[in-house]
Design a protein around this motif. Sequence first.
Motif, PDB file in Angstrom:
ATOM      1  N   ILE A  52      -5.728  -2.552 -10.280  1.00 35.32           N
ATOM      2  CA  ILE A  52      -5.260  -1.203  -9.964  1.00 35.32           C
ATOM      3  C   ILE A  52      -6.329  -0.434  -9.197  1.00 35.32           C
ATOM      4  N   ALA A  53      -7.580  -0.520  -9.667  1.00 38.50           N
ATOM      5  CA  ALA A  53      -8.671   0.191  -8.988  1.00 38.50           C
ATOM      6  C   ALA A  53      -8.886  -0.369  -7.585  1.00 38.50           C
ATOM      7  N   GLY A  54      -8.820  -1.686  -7.440  1.00 41.54           N
ATOM      8  CA  GLY A  54      -8.999  -2.308  -6.127  1.00 41.54           C
ATOM      9  C   GLY A  54      -7.903  -1.907  -5.160  1.00 41.54           C
ATOM     10  N   HIS A  55      -6.679  -1.813  -5.652  1.00 42.48           N
ATOM     11  CA  HIS A  55      -5.555  -1.404  -4.803  1.00 42.48           C
ATOM     12  C   HIS A  55      -5.753   0.024  -4.296  1.00 42.48           C
ATOM     13  N   GLU A  56      -6.143   0.918  -5.198  1.00 36.08           N
ATOM     14  CA  GLU A  56      -6.340   2.313  -4.810  1.00 36.08           C
ATOM     15  C   GLU A  56      -7.492   2.452  -3.821  1.00 36.08           C
ATOM     16  N   ALA A  57      -8.548   1.648  -4.009  1.00 35.26           N
ATOM     17  CA  ALA A  57      -9.662   1.682  -3.060  1.00 35.26           C
ATOM     18  C   ALA A  57      -9.225   1.170  -1.691  1.00 35.26           C
ATOM     19  N   ALA A  58      -8.456   0.078  -1.681  1.00 34.35           N
ATOM     20  CA  ALA A  58      -8.002  -0.501  -0.418  1.00 34.35           C
ATOM     21  C   ALA A  58      -7.073   0.449   0.328  1.00 34.35           C
ATOM     22  N   PHE A 118       0.815  -1.213   0.000  1.00 39.25           N
ATOM     23  CA  PHE A 118       0.000   0.000   0.000  1.00 39.25           C
ATOM     24  C   PHE A 118       0.853   1.270   0.000  1.00 39.25           C
ATOM     25  N   HIS A 119       2.120   1.152   0.396  1.00 40.09           N
ATOM     26  CA  HIS A 119       3.005   2.321   0.397  1.00 40.09           C
ATOM     27  C   HIS A 119       3.513   2.647  -1.000  1.00 40.09           C
ATOM     28  N   ASP A 120       3.402   1.695  -1.930  1.00 44.66           N
ATOM     29  CA  ASP A 120       3.958   1.908  -3.261  1.00 44.66           C
ATOM     30  C   ASP A 120       3.258   3.057  -3.985  1.00 44.66           C
ATOM     31  N   ARG A 121       4.028   3.785  -4.773  1.00 43.76           N
ATOM     32  CA  ARG A 121       3.462   4.846  -5.592  1.00 43.76           C
ATOM     33  C   ARG A 121       2.624   4.248  -6.715  1.00 43.76           C
ATOM     34  N   LEU A 122       1.706   5.065  -7.227  1.00 48.66           N
ATOM     35  CA  LEU A 122       0.779   4.573  -8.250  1.00 48.66           C
ATOM     36  C   LEU A 122       1.521   4.040  -9.469  1.00 48.66           C
ATOM     37  N   ARG A 123       2.579   4.724  -9.867  1.00 48.01           N
ATOM     38  CA  ARG A 123       3.335   4.271 -11.040  1.00 48.01           C
ATOM     39  C   ARG A 123       3.907   2.875 -10.814  1.00 48.01           C
ATOM     40  N   ARG A 124       4.437   2.644  -9.631  1.00 45.39           N
ATOM     41  CA  ARG A 124       4.993   1.323  -9.317  1.00 45.39           C
ATOM     42  C   ARG A 124       3.882   0.284  -9.228  1.00 45.39           C
TER      43      ARG A 124
END
Length: 465
Positions: free
Chosen positions: A120-126, A68-74
């Motif tokens: 990607i969407a699920g990660h950002e929501a989480a 969860f700490h990773d940047r969106l690009r990564r």
Amino acid sequence: MYSTLDKRHVLYGKRFTLTAAAEAFLDPLLVALCLFGALLYHGARLEARYVILALMAFGLMFPGDTRFHDRLRRVVRKKVLNWLIFVVMLGALGYATGYIHHFSREVMLTWLVATPALLIAGHEAARRIVPRLLAIEANRKTVVIAGCNDVGLRLARSFLDDRYLGVTFKGFFDDRGRARLDSIAEMPLLGSLALLGDYVREHRVEQIYLALPMATQPRILAVLDSLKDTTASIFFAPDIFVTDLIQGRMDSVGGVPVVAVCETPFQGLQGIIKRLSDIVLSSLILLAVSPAMLALAIGVKRSSPGPIIFRQRRYGLDGKEIAVYKFRSMTVCEDHGVIPQARRNDVRVTAFGAFLRRTSLDELPQFVNVLQGRMSIVGPRPHAVAHNETYRKLIKGYMVRHKVRPGITGWAQVNGCRGETETVEKMQKRIEWDLEYLRTWSLSLDTWIIIKTIWVVLRGDRHAY
């Protein structure tokens, strides 16, 4: 997908937190749900073969390896690469066994395209939901730190700043007063180590971190004795971890616990997968480019007198000497004593050799080195023996890069550290990238380095001369 190879993953430790659970289960669950969604979208029946496929996908993707700490690009890079690797592996297995024809092409195509977007969407929501859940008092752990040193302060800052840890940091215990602890700033100092046990019992502290110097063994044992009458979890953060760890992990030898301070990432299954991927890829590449290599060999032979293949001694795995192959690009074949590095407009480089070096085609014979087991497709680039002997005396940790096989391409090269290293600072930067590769290796990282290498070669690299 490939975090199953990562022994440092928190899932396999004794601390299984809400964050760790979400990171581990999110990707495999979304992959399986996306398959069921594709079935529903196309009006197909949920048959046994699709259930089995969903279970296989869950197993191969478990545990998720994006933090969860990773940047969106990564995050985007890891999700897409891991999914592509999964699709290639599963597709190859399906074609080899013939089972791929038992599945609807429309359903499989929808699943293939929709899954990365859903991941990607699920990660950002989480990332937004998990901190809110951890903010609930019932989900938080109360922690204290024994020892206000560099390690303890790093822990405290993590507890205070990291919203994914789900802890409430109460303060430090240390035998020194606040006047002697300049770095503690406004952080709470709860008392001496002798008061730790009573405080833990009275305030129902759930986790204690011992950040005491290893030299103070009697104090550590006394603190542990005072905590035997509590139910708190106790973690030891010794000052050894102030050093630069390479693949640091716990292990045991004959029942005796040991800590790996510097280790290769390619142990056990990791090493097997790395070697198999090298053999398969290098074999396929050599088959594909063999006509081009023949043409290049003729070009080298006709461009200037001398051998077609230049063999140079370099350090390989564990610092052992190996012979590395390249198409000769110079009028000389230097391999002893002081070896000047190639420079821009170097008079030793032939006209045809300049083309080879600019396009990196001179490296193609090294795929034979990979098949021999001397090199890997991805890894720290090997340096001439003379250069190794020079820089190992100037750069701390220089030889650690030889804990793995040298590579045709590497993390340093795709991050701009290619070409002449006329200063120690430039070589130092290259070594930093090499050591970062050793710390964070994964098959998806290797894939990303290969993709970036292809892009750099096609775009043209101003450092290649």
